[in-house]
Design an enzyme around this catalytic site. Structure first.
Site, PDB file in Angstrom:
ATOM      1  CG  HIS A 412     -12.084 -35.198 -63.279  1.00  0.00           C
ATOM      2  ND1 HIS A 412     -12.323 -34.540 -62.104  1.00  0.00           N
ATOM      3  CD2 HIS A 412     -13.266 -35.253 -63.926  1.00  0.00           C
ATOM      4  CE1 HIS A 412     -13.613 -34.208 -62.045  1.00  0.00           C
ATOM      5  NE2 HIS A 412     -14.207 -34.636 -63.130  1.00  0.00           N
ATOM      6  CG  HIS A 413      -9.674 -31.290 -67.975  1.00  0.00           C
ATOM      7  ND1 HIS A 413      -9.372 -31.147 -69.313  1.00  0.00           N
ATOM      8  CD2 HIS A 413      -8.482 -31.500 -67.341  1.00  0.00           C
ATOM      9  CE1 HIS A 413      -8.057 -31.277 -69.484  1.00  0.00           C
ATOM     10  NE2 HIS A 413      -7.502 -31.496 -68.305  1.00  0.00           N
ATOM     11  CD  GLU A 507     -23.585 -37.472 -60.948  1.00  0.00           C
ATOM     12  OE1 GLU A 507     -22.391 -37.320 -60.676  1.00  0.00           O
ATOM     13  OE2 GLU A 507     -24.233 -36.660 -61.630  1.00  0.00           O
TER      14      GLU A 507
HETATM   15  C1  NOJ Z   1     -20.457 -34.427 -61.719  1.00  0.00           C
HETATM   16  C2  NOJ Z   1     -20.064 -35.618 -62.507  1.00  0.00           C
HETATM   17  O1  NOJ Z   1     -21.171 -36.231 -63.124  1.00  0.00           O
HETATM   18  C3  NOJ Z   1     -19.366 -36.564 -61.571  1.00  0.00           C
HETATM   19  O2  NOJ Z   1     -19.069 -37.777 -62.224  1.00  0.00           O
HETATM   20  C4  NOJ Z   1     -18.117 -35.903 -61.045  1.00  0.00           C
HETATM   21  O3  NOJ Z   1     -17.501 -36.744 -60.133  1.00  0.00           O
HETATM   22  C5  NOJ Z   1     -18.463 -34.585 -60.343  1.00  0.00           C
HETATM   23  N1  NOJ Z   1     -19.252 -33.785 -61.187  1.00  0.00           N
HETATM   24  C6  NOJ Z   1     -17.211 -33.808 -59.953  1.00  0.00           C
HETATM   25  O4  NOJ Z   1     -16.533 -33.386 -61.102  1.00  0.00           O
HETATM   26 CA    CA Z   2     -23.470 -35.333 -63.324  1.00  0.00          CA
END
Ligand code: NOJ
Ligand code: CA
Length: 713
Positions: A412-413, A507
């Site tokens: 994850h970046h 999300e």
């Molecule tokens: C937004 C991304 O859509 C989400 O998947 C991620 O967990 C957060 N940013 C943090 O990087």
């Molecule tokens: Ca997002």
């Protein structure tokens, strides 16, 4: 790639003649006409003699020299036909046909002694056209002030739209007449960490519309490279859309040079909504793969330490001791862990165990690296180094553990939109991934862009996403970029772009919820350009059960969540919920375990944007089929036929459906599972709840397995 080029190049010099330049789609349904009237170029398009695009102007306004808007004469016109088939590295089908009639029109501007080319490609399912700037003595470097491409609509169509915005696409869709956009705009702009809207009638592409007489029209773009992202601005007194490019920090919309070209502008059209989903225009207008050896690009089904942070059950950050951190000097070893950090070695191992037990390819871990204590909203340049783990994340230990279990770790970046910082670290970060066995990365661009003033969709940052993608290919890394620009079919040229978010993903179900019919719109809009990491598979809809301070509700039934693995095409699919939630519903979870992520063929069975869609797919290289139905706000009986199966054979279908009393808000976890025998004459009538749906897995029947099962007639 197998290709047949039938080309009958007519190099004719046309005098100025009204609508003299015409092409028809290969099947004759679409007609495209072009003319220059009083020096101004126009095009129009009809589907079976019904107007789709009324006469619309073409051209660009330049900043530092005379514009390409008027004073034109037609020069050479070249016609061509192309018919070829290509094999995508991943996709909804094994073979894609690329068949079009082309017309390349040269426009001469005698007063400036300059030339501009407009190239049209007319397919059976729509149009692509772009501007080309050939090398010439009087055109070298130039700045685009505005692109003035019009799309004149033939009526006050119904549109499925999100607000035009330079920084986000994370909005719910509004369904309204074009004339109602202005009145609904304020309500449509819901909060986001970065957002810049520009006009009360500005909307984003892909824009889906339906006319009063049942035509479906989709406007988007293809091959967005070294150009700024196109939005559409509506003149609602005339129902004319005009291209509206994303500006850079000083308001310019593009720095180009000749030879060069714009992206393709696309108009997909049909009287059947299913054809919009089946259209491959966007991919066909992109170049073939630039990656020769694609053997390292593989579809992935994954789980991750993610939903627990999104819901607020856990945190990305490690400690509450610091209001701000400095990556060079902050001493994390002395900090007190906050007790809620998600990416601990122990928790990650739990996910690895679960992935190994249930056959998932990968595990994503967010919040593993230092810097999350003050990660967004501060225009902080050096926000992450993408290399240093928190003290409670044993990177080496996790690496060995995952390897021993046959599970791939997903990197994850989060860049926090500090793009220059990411570029400074990119080589080291990708090398670190290689050294530690990571083959794919989820990147993210939360917040306003650094350098200050740039926008998420301006030319400069479009070039950044491209740079990160191409460099990733050098390292054999697959990319899933969140908050980046929405895709425009680039996955054909760079198949290591396995997904994007770039829309309102799952999300938001934990940030207050999305509309129950959201997933019946996305395939007609966001997915036109490429796959989405939508992150489906939520089984616990009541978010307060994960975090008492979060009263969000996932507006979907559990059966709808299963169907998304079929209806939201992506070669990268997450099972987003927590292992403990899946353990409560193991019989339903079986579908997520079984469902394929790559396909030989797809059949669009039923479709209506905003209301429902049913899709069937055959798994790549396997005699397994999966069907998904997602339903909008009203309950509905879906009726499908299984005539996509081979005749003379028997199959066993497992149907995961909404229970009779299921409802996305009142009873989302009510589902039924039944097994039936079917053949290619069988039909199914199945009730889907509001915000509901169903999912079916189908295998060939062994006689022994069919005992006691009912046949579906
Ligand atoms: C937004 C991304 O859509 C989400 O998947 C991620 O967990 C957060 N940013 C943090 O990087
Ligand atoms: Ca997002």
């Amino acid at each position: 790639m197998k290709k047949t080029i039938i080309s009958f190049i007519l190099c004719l010099f046309f005098p100025i003649l009204l609508w003299a330049q015409t092409i028809q789609s290969p099947n004759g349904n679409l007609k495209l006409e072009f003319e220059v009237k009083e020096g101004i170029p126009y095009y129009q398009m009809a589907f079976k003699n019904k107007a789709v695009i009324l006469p619309s102007k073409l051209g660009l306004e330049l900043k530092n020299q005379p514009s390409f808007l008027d004073g034109f004469e037609i020069g050479e016109v070249v016609y061509n036909e192309f018919d070829g088939t290509w094999e995508p590295v991943w996709g909804e089908e094994k073979h894609i046909r690329n068949h079009y009639q082309e017309m390349k029109v040269e426009l001469i501007q005698p007063a400036t002694e300059r030339k501009l080319i407009v190239r049209f490609r007319l397919f059976n399912d729509g149009l692509g056209f772009r501007y080309e700037f050939p090398a010439q003595l009087n055109l070298a470097h130039f700045i685009v002030k505005e692109e003035k491409t019009q799309f004149a609509m033939a009526g006050d169509h119904t549109a499925f739209w999100i607000a035009g915005d330079y920084d986000t696409q994370e909005y719910d869709y509004t369904e309204s007449k074009l004339s109602e956009i202005r009145g609904l705009m304020e309500e449509a702009i819901t909060g986001n960490i970065s957002q810049t809207s520009f006009s009360p009638t500005g909307v984003q592409t892909a824009l889906m519309m339906k006319t009063n007489d049942g035509l479906y029209i989709n406007l988007h773009e293809a091959a967005l490279i070294n150009y700024s992202t196109m939005h559409l601005n509506l003149d609602d007194s005339k129902m004319i859309f005009e291209s509206w490019l994303t500006p850079d920090a000083i308001g310019d919309k593009g720095y180009l040079q000749a030879p060069g070209q714009s992206p393709w502008r696309t108009v997909i059209v049909s009287h059947d909504a299913r054809d919009i989903l089946a259209s491959r225009i966007t991919y066909n207008l992109n170049e073939p793969s630039k990656i020769e050896d694609t053997s390292w690009i593989r579809p992935i089904k994954y789980i991750g330490v993610w939903w627990e942070m999104i819901t607020g059950k856990s945190t990305w950050h490690y400690t509450d001791d610091f209001a701000a951190v400095d990556l060079n000097t902050t001493d994390y070893s002395k900090a007190t862990p906050n007790g809620k950090h998600g990416a601990t070695t122990e928790n990650v191992k739990r996910y690895i165990d679960f992935a190994a037990e249930h056959g998932f390819d990968g595990v994503l871990v967010e919040g593993w690296n230092i810097g999350w204590e003050d990660w967004f909203g501060n225009f902080k340049d050096y926000v992450f180094d993408f290399l240093t783990p928190y003290p409670d994340f044993d990177l080496e230990g996790v690496k060995d553990y995952a390897k021993s279990k046959g599970v791939a770790m997903i990197m994850h970046h989060e860049t926090s939109a500090s793009v220059r910082n990411y570029e400074r670290h990119l080589d080291r970060a990708y090398q670190f991934m290689k050294d530690n066995g990571y083959h794919s990365v989820k990147s993210g661009y939360v917040g306003y862009i650094l350098p200050i003033g740039e926008n998420h969709y301006s030319q400069w940052i479009v070039n950044h996403y491209q740079h990160a993608l191409e460099k990733a290919a050098d390292y054999q890394i697959m990319v899933n970029a969140h908050e980046a620009v929405r895709p425009t079919g680039l996955g054909r040229t760079w198949p290591n772009l396995v997904a994007n978010e770039s829309a309102r993903g799952t999300e938001y179900q934990a940030f207050g919820g999305s509309k129950p019919n959201h997933v019946t719109v996305l395939p007609f809009t966001r997915l036109i350009g490429g796959p989405m990491d939508y992150t489906p598979g939520i089984f616990e809809m009541d978010i307060s059960k994960l975090n008492p301070e979060n009263d969000s509700w996932v507006n979907s039934t559990l059966a709808n969540q299963l169907a998304l693995y079929v209806t939201m095409y992506s070669p990268l699919q997450m099972a987003a919920d927590l292992p403990e939630h899946y353990e409560r519903f193991m019989d339903a979870f079986q579908f997520i375990k079984d469902v394929a992520v790559d396909w030989d063929q797809t059949w669009y069975l039923e479709a209506e944007p905003g209301a429902y869609l049913s899709i069937a797919r055959k798994a790549k290289g396997k005699n397994e089929w999966f069907v998904g139905n997602v339903n909008g706000n009203e309950s509905r009986t879906s009726t499908i036929k299984f005539d996509f199966l081979e005749s003379g054979k028997q199959y066993i279908a497992t149907i995961y459906a909404d229970a009779k009393d299921a409802h996305y808000r009142k009873n989302p976890q009510a589902y039924t599972i039944r097994k039936v025998i079917l053949d290619n004459k069988s039909k199914l009538s199945q009730l889907s709840a509001p915000g509901g749906g169903y999912a079916i897995s189908i295998i060939e029947a062994d006689k022994a397995d069919t005992k006691g099962l009912k046949r579906l007639r």
